[in-house]
Design a protein around this motif. Structure first.
Motif, short mmCIF file in Angstrom:
data_model
loop_
_atom_site.label_atom_id
_atom_site.label_comp_id
_atom_site.label_asym_id
_atom_site.label_seq_id
_atom_site.Cartn_x
_atom_site.Cartn_y
_atom_site.Cartn_z
N GLU A 82 26.61 -59.61 -53.08
CA GLU A 82 25.43 -58.79 -52.84
C GLU A 82 25.05 -58.78 -51.37
O GLU A 82 24.69 -57.75 -50.81
N GLU A 83 25.12 -59.95 -50.72
CA GLU A 83 24.82 -60.00 -49.29
C GLU A 83 25.83 -59.17 -48.51
O GLU A 83 25.47 -58.45 -47.58
N LEU A 84 27.11 -59.27 -48.88
CA LEU A 84 28.14 -58.49 -48.22
C LEU A 84 27.85 -57.00 -48.34
O LEU A 84 27.94 -56.24 -47.37
N LEU A 85 27.49 -56.55 -49.53
CA LEU A 85 27.30 -55.13 -49.77
C LEU A 85 25.95 -54.60 -49.27
O LEU A 85 25.88 -53.48 -48.77
N PHE A 86 24.90 -55.41 -49.42
CA PHE A 86 23.56 -54.89 -49.18
C PHE A 86 22.80 -55.57 -48.05
O PHE A 86 21.72 -55.13 -47.69
N GLY A 87 23.33 -56.65 -47.53
CA GLY A 87 22.62 -57.37 -46.48
C GLY A 87 22.57 -56.60 -45.17
O GLY A 87 23.29 -55.61 -44.98
N PRO A 88 21.71 -57.04 -44.27
CA PRO A 88 21.58 -56.34 -42.99
C PRO A 88 22.81 -56.51 -42.12
O PRO A 88 23.55 -57.49 -42.23
N ASP A 89 23.04 -55.53 -41.30
CA ASP A 89 24.10 -55.57 -40.31
C ASP A 89 23.57 -56.35 -39.11
O ASP A 89 22.47 -56.05 -38.62
N PRO A 90 24.29 -57.35 -38.61
CA PRO A 90 23.76 -58.13 -37.49
C PRO A 90 23.55 -57.29 -36.22
O PRO A 90 22.83 -57.70 -35.33
N GLU A 91 24.16 -56.12 -36.15
CA GLU A 91 23.95 -55.25 -35.00
C GLU A 91 22.73 -54.35 -35.15
O GLU A 91 22.34 -53.67 -34.21
#
Length: 189
Positions: free
Chosen positions: A60-69
């Motif tokens: 879920e983090e991979l798919l929906f988490g924030p982009d560090p950029e």
């Protein structure tokens, strides 16, 4: 020009993060989130499952988490706004710019009813704080109203529609508020 070991390492980490995110998004869009395993995502990105978990705590983090950029991307959108531009217009352009670069993310969020305040609201609050009125209530209302416009446009947009429709809804929502939503002056479209 030599980047140095630290620069090369960071660039490779970012490339691996991006490869995992892109593989996850592609597979989830093709087959659905529930029909994709972390092993399949790792294989599609040409890394091990262990490497995947070095970058993400869960699928879920991979798919929906924030982009560090995203924080820097949003800060750049805020910096690009002309100093004399009305604040509400600046907020509209920052939100529209954010929407423009996240089609895959928004489609997945909509398809799987995942909602996130993410990094956008703090970026809008920073924009308002930097150019606001000095009235804390007014500035907070601007930030929260901008987020409400995005959330409402997102709720109305369907992933079967062209992605440009989401941007159109966002801009139209900002225009309605600017014209005095709830008054006779509000434009009809």
């Amino acid at each position: 020009m030599d980047e140095g070991e630290g620069g090369l390492r960071e660039r490779k980490k970012r490339q691996t993060w991006s490869a995992l995110r892109e593989a996850g998004h592609r597979l989830a869009a093709e087959r659905g989130v529930e029909n994709v395993s972390v092993e399949e995502i790792a294989a599609a990105a040409n890394v091990s499952k262990r490497t995947l978990f070095n970058y993400f705590d869960s699928k879920e983090e991979l798919l929906f988490g924030p982009d560090p950029e995203d924080p820097e991307r949003l800060a750049a959108l805020v910096r690009e706004r002309p100093a004399g531009e009305p604040l509400w217009s600046s907020l509209r352009e920052v939100v529209a710019g954010y929407v423009a670069v996240h089609e895959t993310r928004f489609r997945l969020h909509k398809q799987f009813r995942y909602a996130s305040g993410g990094v956008l609201e703090p970026a809008l609050a920073a924009c308002v704080a930097g150019r606001g009125t000095g009235d804390p209530l007014h500035d907070e209302l601007l930030t929260r109203t901008a987020m409400t416009v995005l959330r409402t446009a997102f709720a109305m947009w369907q992933p079967t529609q062209d992605y440009a429709e989401l941007s159109r809804l966002v801009r139209h929502g900002f225009d309605l508020v600017a014209a005095g939503l709830g008054t006779d002056r509000a434009p009809v479209r």
